[in-house]
Design a protein around this motif. Structure first.
Motif, PDB file in Angstrom:
ATOM      1  N   VAL A 219       0.816  -1.219   0.000  1.00  0.00           N
ATOM      2  CA  VAL A 219       0.000   0.000   0.000  1.00  0.00           C
ATOM      3  C   VAL A 219       0.851   1.272   0.000  1.00  0.00           C
ATOM      4  O   VAL A 219       0.541   2.221  -0.729  1.00  0.00           O
ATOM      5  CB  VAL A 219      -1.003  -0.025   1.171  1.00  0.00           C
ATOM      6  CG1 VAL A 219      -1.707   1.325   1.313  1.00  0.00           C
ATOM      7  CG2 VAL A 219      -2.036  -1.129   0.955  1.00  0.00           C
ATOM      8  N   PRO A 220       1.957   1.340   0.751  1.00  0.00           N
ATOM      9  CA  PRO A 220       2.785   2.547   0.703  1.00  0.00           C
ATOM     10  C   PRO A 220       3.406   2.822  -0.675  1.00  0.00           C
ATOM     11  O   PRO A 220       3.852   3.946  -0.926  1.00  0.00           O
ATOM     12  CB  PRO A 220       3.880   2.262   1.742  1.00  0.00           C
ATOM     13  CG  PRO A 220       3.272   1.282   2.680  1.00  0.00           C
ATOM     14  CD  PRO A 220       2.415   0.408   1.816  1.00  0.00           C
ATOM     15  N   ALA A 221       3.437   1.806  -1.540  1.00  0.00           N
ATOM     16  CA  ALA A 221       4.008   2.001  -2.881  1.00  0.00           C
ATOM     17  C   ALA A 221       3.015   2.594  -3.869  1.00  0.00           C
ATOM     18  O   ALA A 221       3.412   3.112  -4.923  1.00  0.00           O
ATOM     19  CB  ALA A 221       4.515   0.663  -3.425  1.00  0.00           C
ATOM     20  N   VAL A 222       1.734   2.534  -3.547  1.00  0.00           N
ATOM     21  CA  VAL A 222       0.704   2.867  -4.539  1.00  0.00           C
ATOM     22  C   VAL A 222       0.721   4.338  -4.927  1.00  0.00           C
ATOM     23  O   VAL A 222       0.583   4.685  -6.110  1.00  0.00           O
ATOM     24  CB  VAL A 222      -0.684   2.442  -4.018  1.00  0.00           C
ATOM     25  CG1 VAL A 222      -1.795   2.957  -4.941  1.00  0.00           C
ATOM     26  CG2 VAL A 222      -0.749   0.921  -3.901  1.00  0.00           C
ATOM     27  N   SER A 223       0.904   5.221  -3.973  1.00  0.00           N
ATOM     28  CA  SER A 223       0.904   6.648  -4.281  1.00  0.00           C
ATOM     29  C   SER A 223       1.987   6.990  -5.297  1.00  0.00           C
ATOM     30  O   SER A 223       1.737   7.713  -6.278  1.00  0.00           O
ATOM     31  CB  SER A 223       1.106   7.454  -2.998  1.00  0.00           C
ATOM     32  OG  SER A 223       1.071   8.843  -3.260  1.00  0.00           O
ATOM     33  N   GLY A 224       3.193   6.480  -5.085  1.00  0.00           N
ATOM     34  CA  GLY A 224       4.290   6.750  -6.008  1.00  0.00           C
ATOM     35  C   GLY A 224       4.063   6.142  -7.380  1.00  0.00           C
ATOM     36  O   GLY A 224       4.428   6.737  -8.406  1.00  0.00           O
ATOM     37  N   ILE A 225       3.467   4.955  -7.405  1.00  0.00           N
ATOM     38  CA  ILE A 225       3.147   4.309  -8.690  1.00  0.00           C
ATOM     39  C   ILE A 225       2.176   5.182  -9.475  1.00  0.00           C
ATOM     40  O   ILE A 225       2.364   5.428 -10.675  1.00  0.00           O
ATOM     41  CB  ILE A 225       2.560   2.905  -8.439  1.00  0.00           C
ATOM     42  CG1 ILE A 225       3.648   1.963  -7.922  1.00  0.00           C
ATOM     43  CG2 ILE A 225       1.927   2.350  -9.714  1.00  0.00           C
ATOM     44  CD1 ILE A 225       3.117   0.642  -7.388  1.00  0.00           C
ATOM     45  N   ILE A 226       1.144   5.649  -8.816  1.00  0.00           N
ATOM     46  CA  ILE A 226       0.155   6.484  -9.495  1.00  0.00           C
ATOM     47  C   ILE A 226       0.780   7.780  -9.999  1.00  0.00           C
ATOM     48  O   ILE A 226       0.602   8.159 -11.164  1.00  0.00           O
ATOM     49  CB  ILE A 226      -1.034   6.786  -8.550  1.00  0.00           C
ATOM     50  CG1 ILE A 226      -1.836   5.507  -8.281  1.00  0.00           C
ATOM     51  CG2 ILE A 226      -1.940   7.866  -9.151  1.00  0.00           C
ATOM     52  CD1 ILE A 226      -2.899   5.665  -7.213  1.00  0.00           C
ATOM     53  N   ASP A 227       1.521   8.451  -9.148  1.00  0.00           N
ATOM     54  CA  ASP A 227       2.106   9.739  -9.538  1.00  0.00           C
ATOM     55  C   ASP A 227       3.058   9.588 -10.721  1.00  0.00           C
ATOM     56  O   ASP A 227       3.020  10.389 -11.670  1.00  0.00           O
ATOM     57  CB  ASP A 227       2.842  10.355  -8.349  1.00  0.00           C
ATOM     58  CG  ASP A 227       1.902  10.842  -7.256  1.00  0.00           C
ATOM     59  OD1 ASP A 227       0.685  10.931  -7.516  1.00  0.00           O
ATOM     60  OD2 ASP A 227       2.393  11.111  -6.143  1.00  0.00           O
TER      61      ASP A 227
END
Length: 256
Positions: A219-227
Motif C-alpha cells: 500500500v505505501p508504494a501505490v501513491s508513487g506508482i500512481i504519480d
C-alpha cells in the motif's frame, strides 16, 4: 516476517510465488485469451459504454488491480485512491476476507471501484472437481452480492490457473476471467521501493497491474506508482473500462 504476513502467505500458498515468476499458466485450456485492444476492436456498439476517466481507444490506459483482500491495510489504500481520484479493481477472497471485512467491501463498491472475485479460499481451480470449483467461485459471488447488492462480474483465478472446465463454470455464473501483465511479486518482499520499481519497470499501455493489498509493503508504494505513471501520461481505469466500449463476456479470459 510478521505474524500477519505469515498468515497471509499461508492462505495464498507458496506456489503463488512460482506461479507469478513463471507468468500465467493456462492449464489444459484451449480457449484464446483476449487483449483489451482486441476486445475494443470487436465491440459491437450495441450497449452503452462506461469509459470512466478516458476512452482507452485514444487514451494511454492502465488498470490497477489488487488481489486477496480486503485486509487491515485496505482502508488506507482506499484513502490513497480517493485522494488520487483513481478507481481500481479488487479481486476479493471470500471466507477470511469478505466475511471478516464487510464494511470495507461495501466501501470499495460505494467509492466506485470494481469489486471482483478471487474465490472463497484460494483453491487452485484447475485441481478441483467441477463442483468444488463452482462453489469456490459462487460462494464469493453470493457473499459480495449480500454486502453490495451486486454480484461481481470479474474473477481472477488463483495463480492465474484456468482451463476449459473453469471457463465453462465462469460462463454459467456470468463472470469473466482477468489475468495480468505486471506483477511486483509483492508476496516476496516488504520493500516498498522495490515494489514500486518493479511495477514501474513493467508498466505498459493497456496493462493490468497485479498487487496485493494484504501485504504491508504494498500500500505505501501505490501513491508513487500512481504519480509516476500519470507523469508518463497514463490514465487509470477499472478492468471493464479498459475494454470499453466492449462488454465483458462471461467465461472469457482477458489478458494484456
Amino acid at each position: 516476517m510478521s505474524l500477519l504476513r505469515k498468515k497471509a502467505a499461508a492462505r495464498i500458498g507458496s506456489a503463488a510465488a512460482l506461479a507469478a515468476l513463471m507468468s500465467v499458466v493456462l492449464s489444459g485450456c484451449s480457449m484464446d485469451t483476449t487483449s483489451p485492444s482486441t476486445a475494443r476492436k470487436h465491440a459491437d456498439g450495441k450497449h452503452p459504454a462506461d469509459f470512466g476517466p478516458g476512452d482507452c481507444r485514444r487514451a494511454k490506459c492502465i488498470a490497477l488491480t489488487f488481489d486477496a483482500g480486503p485486509g487491515p491495510n485496505t482502508p488506507h489504500l482506499l484513502d490513497v485512491l480517493k485522494e488520487k481520484k483513481v478507481h481500481a479493481t479488487f479481486f476479493l477472497l471470500g471466507k477470511n476476507h469478505v466475511m471478516k471485512y464487510p464494511d470495507v467491501v461495501k466501501r470499495e463498491a460505494a467509492e466506485g471501484h470494481e469489486v471482483g472475485n478471487h474465490t472463497w479460499t484460494h483453491k487452485i481451480l484447475t485441481k478441483q472437481s467441477a463442483d468444488v470449483a463452482r462453489q469456490e467461485i459462487e460462494k464469493t459471488e453470493v457473499a459480495v452480492e449480500k454486502i453490495t447488492g451486486t454480484r461481481p462480474r470479474v474473477m481472477r483465478p488463483p495463480q492465474g490457473r484456468t482451463n476449459d472446465s473453469v471457463s465453462k463454470i465462469c460462463k454459467e455464473l456470468g463472470v469473466s476471467q482477468v489475468l495480468w501483465s505486471t506483477t511486483a511479486k509483492d508476496f516476496s518482499t516488504n520493500d516498498t521501493a522495490l515494489i514500486e520499481k518493479r511495477t514501474l519497470e513493467q508498466a505498459k499501455p493497456d496493462g493490468i497491474i497485479l498487487l496485493h493489498d494484504i501485504y504491508p509493503g504494498t500500500v505505501p508504494a501505490v501513491s508513487g506508482i500512481i504519480d509516476t505513471l500519470r507523469k508518463r501520461g497514463y490514465t487509470f481505469v477499472t478492468v471493464p473500462q479498459l475494454i470499453a466500449p466492449a462488454q465483458l463476456k462471461p467465461g472469457a479470459i482477458y489478458r494484456p
